[in-house]
Design a protein around this motif. Structure first.
Motif, PDB file in Angstrom:
ATOM      1  N   PRO A 120     -36.351  11.134 -19.815  1.00  0.00           N
ATOM      2  CA  PRO A 120     -37.505  11.395 -20.667  1.00  0.00           C
ATOM      3  C   PRO A 120     -38.489  10.234 -20.599  1.00  0.00           C
ATOM      4  N   PRO A 121     -39.786  10.506 -20.805  1.00  0.00           N
ATOM      5  CA  PRO A 121     -40.798   9.443 -20.711  1.00  0.00           C
ATOM      6  C   PRO A 121     -40.479   8.282 -21.646  1.00  0.00           C
ATOM      7  N   GLY A 122     -40.697   7.073 -21.156  1.00  0.00           N
ATOM      8  CA  GLY A 122     -40.498   5.897 -21.985  1.00  0.00           C
ATOM      9  C   GLY A 122     -39.062   5.411 -22.030  1.00  0.00           C
ATOM     10  N   GLN A 123     -38.176   6.050 -21.287  1.00  0.00           N
ATOM     11  CA  GLN A 123     -36.777   5.612 -21.289  1.00  0.00           C
ATOM     12  C   GLN A 123     -36.486   4.824 -20.009  1.00  0.00           C
ATOM     13  N   PRO A 124     -35.647   3.793 -20.101  1.00  0.00           N
ATOM     14  CA  PRO A 124     -35.343   2.997 -18.907  1.00  0.00           C
ATOM     15  C   PRO A 124     -34.589   3.817 -17.859  1.00  0.00           C
ATOM     16  N   ARG A 125     -34.837   3.476 -16.574  1.00  0.00           N
ATOM     17  CA  ARG A 125     -34.056   4.091 -15.498  1.00  0.00           C
ATOM     18  C   ARG A 125     -32.685   3.436 -15.441  1.00  0.00           C
ATOM     19  N   LEU A 184     -32.348   1.430 -24.466  1.00  0.00           N
ATOM     20  CA  LEU A 184     -31.587   2.676 -24.301  1.00  0.00           C
ATOM     21  C   LEU A 184     -30.597   2.787 -25.465  1.00  0.00           C
ATOM     22  N   THR A 185     -30.980   3.516 -26.503  1.00  0.00           N
ATOM     23  CA  THR A 185     -30.123   3.641 -27.685  1.00  0.00           C
ATOM     24  C   THR A 185     -29.699   5.098 -27.838  1.00  0.00           C
ATOM     25  N   THR A 186     -28.934   5.348 -28.890  1.00  0.00           N
ATOM     26  CA  THR A 186     -28.413   6.705 -29.055  1.00  0.00           C
ATOM     27  C   THR A 186     -29.166   7.498 -30.114  1.00  0.00           C
ATOM     28  N   THR A 187     -29.875   6.819 -31.037  1.00  0.00           N
ATOM     29  CA  THR A 187     -30.426   7.522 -32.187  1.00  0.00           C
ATOM     30  C   THR A 187     -31.494   8.526 -31.759  1.00  0.00           C
ATOM     31  N   HIS A 188     -31.243   9.785 -32.025  1.00  0.00           N
ATOM     32  CA  HIS A 188     -32.148  10.881 -31.643  1.00  0.00           C
ATOM     33  C   HIS A 188     -32.574  10.751 -30.194  1.00  0.00           C
ATOM     34  N   ASN A 189     -31.633  10.342 -29.362  1.00  0.00           N
ATOM     35  CA  ASN A 189     -31.945  10.115 -27.959  1.00  0.00           C
ATOM     36  C   ASN A 189     -30.811  10.701 -27.134  1.00  0.00           C
ATOM     37  N   ILE A 190     -31.014  11.926 -26.663  1.00  0.00           N
ATOM     38  CA  ILE A 190     -29.945  12.606 -25.938  1.00  0.00           C
ATOM     39  C   ILE A 190     -29.673  11.940 -24.602  1.00  0.00           C
ATOM     40  N   TYR A 191     -30.752  11.437 -23.990  1.00  0.00           N
ATOM     41  CA  TYR A 191     -30.597  10.758 -22.698  1.00  0.00           C
ATOM     42  C   TYR A 191     -29.640   9.573 -22.834  1.00  0.00           C
ATOM     43  N   GLY A 192     -29.912   8.727 -23.829  1.00  0.00           N
ATOM     44  CA  GLY A 192     -29.037   7.582 -24.050  1.00  0.00           C
ATOM     45  C   GLY A 192     -27.661   8.016 -24.529  1.00  0.00           C
ATOM     46  N   PHE A 198     -15.200  -4.317 -12.143  1.00  0.00           N
ATOM     47  CA  PHE A 198     -15.933  -3.066 -12.416  1.00  0.00           C
ATOM     48  C   PHE A 198     -16.299  -2.988 -13.888  1.00  0.00           C
ATOM     49  N   LEU A 199     -15.296  -3.241 -14.726  1.00  0.00           N
ATOM     50  CA  LEU A 199     -15.518  -3.124 -16.171  1.00  0.00           C
ATOM     51  C   LEU A 199     -16.530  -4.171 -16.641  1.00  0.00           C
ATOM     52  N   GLY A 200     -16.393  -5.413 -16.091  1.00  0.00           N
ATOM     53  CA  GLY A 200     -17.300  -6.486 -16.491  1.00  0.00           C
ATOM     54  C   GLY A 200     -18.743  -6.171 -16.123  1.00  0.00           C
ATOM     55  N   LEU A 201     -18.948  -5.725 -14.875  1.00  0.00           N
ATOM     56  CA  LEU A 201     -20.306  -5.435 -14.422  1.00  0.00           C
ATOM     57  C   LEU A 201     -20.888  -4.276 -15.223  1.00  0.00           C
ATOM     58  N   GLN A 202     -20.063  -3.254 -15.503  1.00  0.00           N
ATOM     59  CA  GLN A 202     -20.527  -2.122 -16.304  1.00  0.00           C
ATOM     60  C   GLN A 202     -20.951  -2.599 -17.693  1.00  0.00           C
ATOM     61  N   GLY A 203     -20.126  -3.487 -18.286  1.00  0.00           N
ATOM     62  CA  GLY A 203     -20.444  -4.006 -19.614  1.00  0.00           C
ATOM     63  C   GLY A 203     -21.750  -4.771 -19.600  1.00  0.00           C
ATOM     64  N   TYR A 204     -21.934  -5.576 -18.533  1.00  0.00           N
ATOM     65  CA  TYR A 204     -23.173  -6.345 -18.400  1.00  0.00           C
ATOM     66  C   TYR A 204     -24.366  -5.393 -18.302  1.00  0.00           C
ATOM     67  N   GLU A 205     -24.212  -4.334 -17.494  1.00  0.00           N
ATOM     68  CA  GLU A 205     -25.305  -3.362 -17.352  1.00  0.00           C
ATOM     69  C   GLU A 205     -25.606  -2.679 -18.691  1.00  0.00           C
ATOM     70  N   TRP A 206     -24.553  -2.389 -19.437  1.00  0.00           N
ATOM     71  CA  TRP A 206     -24.752  -1.763 -20.760  1.00  0.00           C
ATOM     72  C   TRP A 206     -25.598  -2.668 -21.649  1.00  0.00           C
ATOM     73  N   LEU A 207     -25.251  -3.978 -21.650  1.00  0.00           N
ATOM     74  CA  LEU A 207     -25.993  -4.907 -22.495  1.00  0.00           C
ATOM     75  C   LEU A 207     -27.466  -4.923 -22.091  1.00  0.00           C
ATOM     76  N   ARG A 208     -27.715  -4.913 -20.766  1.00  0.00           N
ATOM     77  CA  ARG A 208     -29.104  -4.921 -20.292  1.00  0.00           C
ATOM     78  C   ARG A 208     -29.825  -3.640 -20.706  1.00  0.00           C
ATOM     79  N   LEU A 209     -29.107  -2.510 -20.581  1.00  0.00           N
ATOM     80  CA  LEU A 209     -29.730  -1.231 -20.942  1.00  0.00           C
ATOM     81  C   LEU A 209     -30.079  -1.200 -22.424  1.00  0.00           C
ATOM     82  N   ILE A 210     -29.174  -1.759 -23.245  1.00  0.00           N
ATOM     83  CA  ILE A 210     -29.467  -1.773 -24.681  1.00  0.00           C
ATOM     84  C   ILE A 210     -30.708  -2.621 -24.940  1.00  0.00           C
ATOM     85  N   SER A 211     -30.810  -3.765 -24.221  1.00  0.00           N
ATOM     86  CA  SER A 211     -31.975  -4.631 -24.435  1.00  0.00           C
ATOM     87  C   SER A 211     -33.254  -3.959 -23.941  1.00  0.00           C
TER      88      SER A 211
END
Lengths: 547, 186
Positions: free
Chosen positions: B44-49, B114-122, B98-111
């Motif tokens: 959706p527009p305005g959401q990080p890739r 990319l959140t969950t509130t009323h955001n189906i994509y996230g 794998f788990l560490g890199l995924q966790g790092y990517e999650w932190l970046r995405l949150i920053s």
């Protein structure tokens, strides 16, 4: 010691008993809730004796919890886990389950889920009240229903319950595949063993998507994701699809063990081999595959693409074919038999007859054209009670009266058993037959106060009849409870094989000790060798007797 | 029950469990497709890739761990204790990476918002990838137990049932990942 032996036991017999007893206790909780809302329906806005005034919120909660408890905390634990755990290893000649410790964990997970579910009555906001199907948006947004913690606990309890049933299902299938006695080929297994395994397979393949849906629902409630909320771009219909993809196979998960139980009972009390053993197994396997292709018949008026209605109508009507095969097999088994009307047999015959009514009325709901009118009326309520009540209670009682001597070494009282059977079957019909009529005049389900609708006034007496029927039905169960408990001490001592049955569990002592059999049985023949020609004295041969 | 038939029973039981797991992920992915097709514009527009490139590298390494655990099982058959420890250690490292890199990517995405509130994509991203991450955590825990057993020399030729079960579960968790990666990141 007693703690290890009776509470934290890994023995399949104790685990089965624990499931059965928890299920029976929960049946009274579910029945009490039914009493509360049936009283409200018959005599709206009058105080309910032993409860008090019922408000709309309490009405919603009691309907929701009645459905949830009866399906997931009564039917599943009694039919699948109770009978399954106790009987499956005995019937295939095994000393225990393949994974005894997993089995114990399965029960305690189930027990924890029971506590979670019951605690939801005590939290602020009350228990879940979005219907047993937990449809969003109502169930996904605590703001709409006012139920905050009750809804969370409902999802958690159901998820834990599924985890425990999953452990049980894995155990059943693995035990059947790896631990059969020598000579016990797949087609020498008693029908109940087949049915438990088919039910486990159906459960295991259908439950995954629902767990996914339940996670998403919990995320909607806790993190406001909005998967199922239209205002966030979500899709409430998606949950209905995920739910019924599990929910419809689930009814067969309950039906298969019930069919298995009455097959064991009927062959013994008709003194005949089962008519069409293999056709029944094949029909059940076909039905179990088809059961994954019919789910959207629950959603004909939900707003899904109407082009889906025709294919799902067709698959739904096709699935009645294998079950017709099954019903005919049972009738043909009775045909020409030396029928003995003992209590288990009365219940088994009741199950067959009443289930037929439920199955036939299902055809009405299954055809989209008729269902557009019937959907969400009391006709549907009557229909599924005519399927689930015989499956859960009539077949369940048939099994309990039948295997009671094996479990406890004493027989239950036959006279009181017969009175219980007749009262149960008659009052069940008094309760639910009027609901067909009330549904056909357009009475919607889940209406708190029918007196608010003028067009329903001429039919209020049907609600009154139904409620009286239910009160008699509920009170009749006291006979059962007293008989069950009193027979533990005063019942006539049972021999190993009081019914002259041919399957393996009757070889073991009553009750069987740890490890079940004194010596491992070797199987030489099929499970239903009754009325053999040329025998004097007894007319049957146990599966272990040489050909 | 003999040790061999116990091992067979364990494998059958695990296979049945994995079939259920497969249906669980099938349910999640079907929900993903339904919601994605409903949204039209995706992301959706305005959401990080989503970081497809770096996760692609991570996927390759994770797939390698599916081979290294197989090496551990073969090492037992050859009776080479040192190889067993090496392969198990390598698998653990790859899984943790794998788990560490995924966790790092999650932190970046949150920053990046990319959140969950009323955001189906996230929400879909976190629930699908999160479900898999929980499976990786469980698989790592099992692997750790197996590695401790291996240190004590519990696995010998013909007595490696636990290792085989661990390998089956690990392989499932590894093989389901490229599917999730392919569907969610592109």
């Amino acid at each position: 010691m007693a703690l290890r032996k009776y509470i934290f036991s890994v023995d399949h017999k104790i685990v089965g008993m624990q499931y059965l007893c928890t299920g029976l206790v929960m049946a009274f909780v579910g029945g009490y809730l039914a009493y509360v809302f049936r009283h409200q329906l018959a005599w709206p806005n009058e105080p309910v004796p032993l409860f008090g005034m019922v408000g709309p919120d309490q009405y919603n909660a009691s309907v929701t919890m009645h459905g949830t408890i009866m399906v997931f905390w009564v039917a599943m634990p009694i039919l699948l886990s109770g009978f399954g755990n106790y009987l499956l290893p005995l019937m295939i000649g095994a000393p225990d389950m393949a994974f005894p410790r997993l089995n114990m964990m399965s029960f305690w997970t189930f027990f924890l889920s029971t506590l979670l579910l019951m605690s939801s009555f005590l939290v602020p906001g009350g228990a879940a009240s979005g219907g047993w199907t937990s449809y969003p948006p109502l169930a996904a947004s605590p703001g709409l229903s006012g139920v905050e913690w009750g809804g969370h606990l409902w999802i958690l309890a159901v998820a834990l319950e599924f985890a425990s049933m999953l452990m049980g299902g894995i155990n059943f299938l693995t035990t059947t595949l790896t631990m059969r006695a020598p000579g016990m080929t797949l087609f020498r297994m008693p029908i109940l063993v087949w049915m438990l395994n088919i039910a486990s397979l159906v459960f295991m393949f259908s439950v995954g998507p629902l767990i996914a849906g339940a996670f998403m629902l919990l995320a909607d409630r806790l993190f406001q994701t909005g998967f199922f909320l239209p205002q966030s771009g979500g899709d409430p219909l998606l949950f209905q699809h995920l739910f019924w993809f599990f929910g419809h196979p689930e009814v067969y998960v309950l039906l298969f063990p019930a069919l298995g139980i009455i097959a064991e009972v009927m062959t013994v009390f008709a003194r005949k081999p089962f008519f069409g053993y293999r056709p029944l197994i094949y029909a059940s396997l076909i039905a179990s595959v088809l059961s994954f292709l019919v789910w959207a018949h629950h959603q004909f008026i939900s707003g899904m693409d109407p082009r889906l209605a025709a294919p799902f109508s067709i698959t739904t009507i096709i699935i009645s074919v294998p079950f017709a095969v099954a019903i005919f097999s049972y009738i043909a088994t009775l045909w020409g038999g030396s029928i003995e009307l003992k209590t288990p047999m009365i219940f088994a015959l009741g199950m067959l007859a009443e289930f037929l009514v439920g199955g036939v009325t299902g055809i009405f709901n299954g055809s989209a054209a008729a269902d557009i009118y019937l959907h969400d009326t009391y006709f549907v309520v009557a229909h599924f009670h005519y399927t689930l009540f015989p499956v859960t209670f009539l077949a369940g009682f048939a099994g309990i009266y039948f295997w009671y001597p094996k479990w406890f070494g004493r027989l239950m009282n036959e006279t009181w058993g017969k009175i219980h059977a007749v009262l149960t079957i008659i009052s069940f019909n008094v309760t639910f037959l009027p609901l067909f009529a009330i549904g056909l005049v357009g009475h919607q389900r889940r209406i708190f106060d029918p007196s608010l609708f003028d067009y329903l006034q001429p039919f209020q007496h049907l609600h009154v009849i139904s409620t009286w029927g239910f009160i008699i039905l509920f009170l009749s169960q006291i006979i059962f409870v007293v008989n069950f408990i009193a027979s533990l001490c005063y019942g006539p001592i049972a021999t190993r094989n009081p019914w002259s049955a041919a399957t393996l569990e009757w070889l073991a002592p009553s009750p069987p000790g740890h490890g079940n059999f004194e010596e491992p049985p070797v199987v030489h023949r099929g499970p239903y060798d009754y009325s053999l020609p040329g025998l004097t004295g007894k007319d049957w041969k146990n599966q272990t007797e040489a050909v | 029950m003999s040790e061999r038939s116990r091992a067979v029973a364990g494998q059958i039981g695990l296979l049945l469990f994995l079939a259920t797991e497969l249906m669980f992920f099938a349910g999640l992915l079907s929900a993903y497709w339904v919601l994605r097709n409903k949204m039209g514009l995706w992301p959706p527009p305005g959401q990080p890739r989503l970081p497809a490139g770096i996760t692609g590298l991570n996927t390759t390494l994770f797939l390698l761990s599916g081979l290294t655990i197989y090496g551990a099982e073969r090492a037992v058959k050859r009776g080479c204790h040192l190889c067993l420890m090496g392969w198990l250690g390598l698998t653990l490292l790859l899984g943790l990476f794998f788990l560490g890199l995924q966790g790092y990517e999650w932190l970046r995405l949150i920053s990046f918002g990319l959140t969950t509130t009323h955001n189906i994509y996230g929400g879909l991203f976190y629930i699908v990838i999160g479900s898999h991450a929980l499976h990786v955590v469980a698989a790592l825990a099992v692997l750790l137990v197996v590695a401790l057993q291996a240190v004590r020399g519990r696995y010998t030729v013909g007595h490696s049932g636990g290792l085989t079960l661990c390998r089956m579960y690990w392989t499932f968790v590894v093989l389901i990942w490229p599917l999730l990666y392919g569907v969610l990141y592109f």
